[in-house]
Every structure is written in C-alpha cells, then in structure tokens.
Design an enzyme around this catalytic site. Structure first.
Site, PDB file in Angstrom:
ATOM      1  N   ASN A 158     135.490 118.879  50.404  1.00  0.00           N
ATOM      2  CA  ASN A 158     136.132 117.716  49.804  1.00  0.00           C
ATOM      3  C   ASN A 158     137.543 118.092  49.374  1.00  0.00           C
ATOM      4  OD1 ASN A 158     133.864 116.077  50.015  1.00  0.00           O
ATOM      5  ND2 ASN A 158     133.144 116.536  47.956  1.00  0.00           N
ATOM      6  N   ARG A 196     129.463 116.018  53.890  1.00  0.00           N
ATOM      7  CA  ARG A 196     129.608 117.442  54.212  1.00  0.00           C
ATOM      8  C   ARG A 196     128.344 118.006  54.848  1.00  0.00           C
ATOM      9  NH1 ARG A 196     131.106 119.960  48.794  1.00  0.00           N
ATOM     10  NH2 ARG A 196     129.686 118.302  48.168  1.00  0.00           N
TER      11      ARG A 196
END
Length: 98
Positions: free
Chosen positions: A42, A24
């Site tokens: 996620n 990320r």
C-alpha cells in the site's frame, strides 16, 4: 534464452478502491500462480504498488489480473513502468510499509 522467457521487471501502480479490500493478498496469489517474484504494498496516497519480475507473458497476464482486482475492489487505473531487475527478490511478498 528466448525473448518470451527472459526475465524483466515492471512496476505497476493501481488506483481506485484498492486498500482494505484484500487487494495485496489477491496480487500475491496471482503472482505465485504466474511464477512472478517481487512485492506488493500500500502507498500513502491510497494506491497499491506492485513490483514484478517475470517473463513477458506472465507480466502481461499479471497486469490483466491487477486491472480486475478482487471482487470487493474497484480498480480505476493501472500505470506501468519498466524497471531494473532486482535480484534480491526470488519470491513474491506483501510488504507492510507505507
């Protein structure tokens, strides 16, 4: 406005070993470099979702970078879908929710 500079949105779902490897943060850095707004997060199934708003050139480059991932990741696939532009996103951010 030229077609190349017109803002569009895409959703990418990245599969493989992409959680717990800095994915990320990797996506956030590239989005900021490319001038892309949106989010990355996620998902419950072990994939990562990225919603990206930008011009066609930036989105294509972003997709290529997502397919690479950070060194510690192992990307096995990137699915892509066209989305509506959500004007609430003016920056790119990491969203925490699953």
């Amino acid at each position: 406005m030229s077609e190349a500079k017109k803002k569009t949105a895409k959703k990418f779902v990245i599969s493989g070993r992409v959680q717990g490897v800095g994915y990320r943060y990797f996506a956030e850095r590239w989005a900021e470099q490319l001038g892309i707004a949106g989010y990355v997060k996620n998902l419950w199934d072990g994939t990562v979702e990225a919603y990206a708003i930008g011009d066609a050139v930036a989105l294509e480059e972003f997709k290529l970078r997502l397919a690479e991932g950070p060194r510690s990741a192992h990307v096995t696939g990137v699915s892509e879908s066209d989305e509506a532009v959500d004007r609430r996103y003016i920056h790119f951010m990491i969203e925490g929710g699953w």
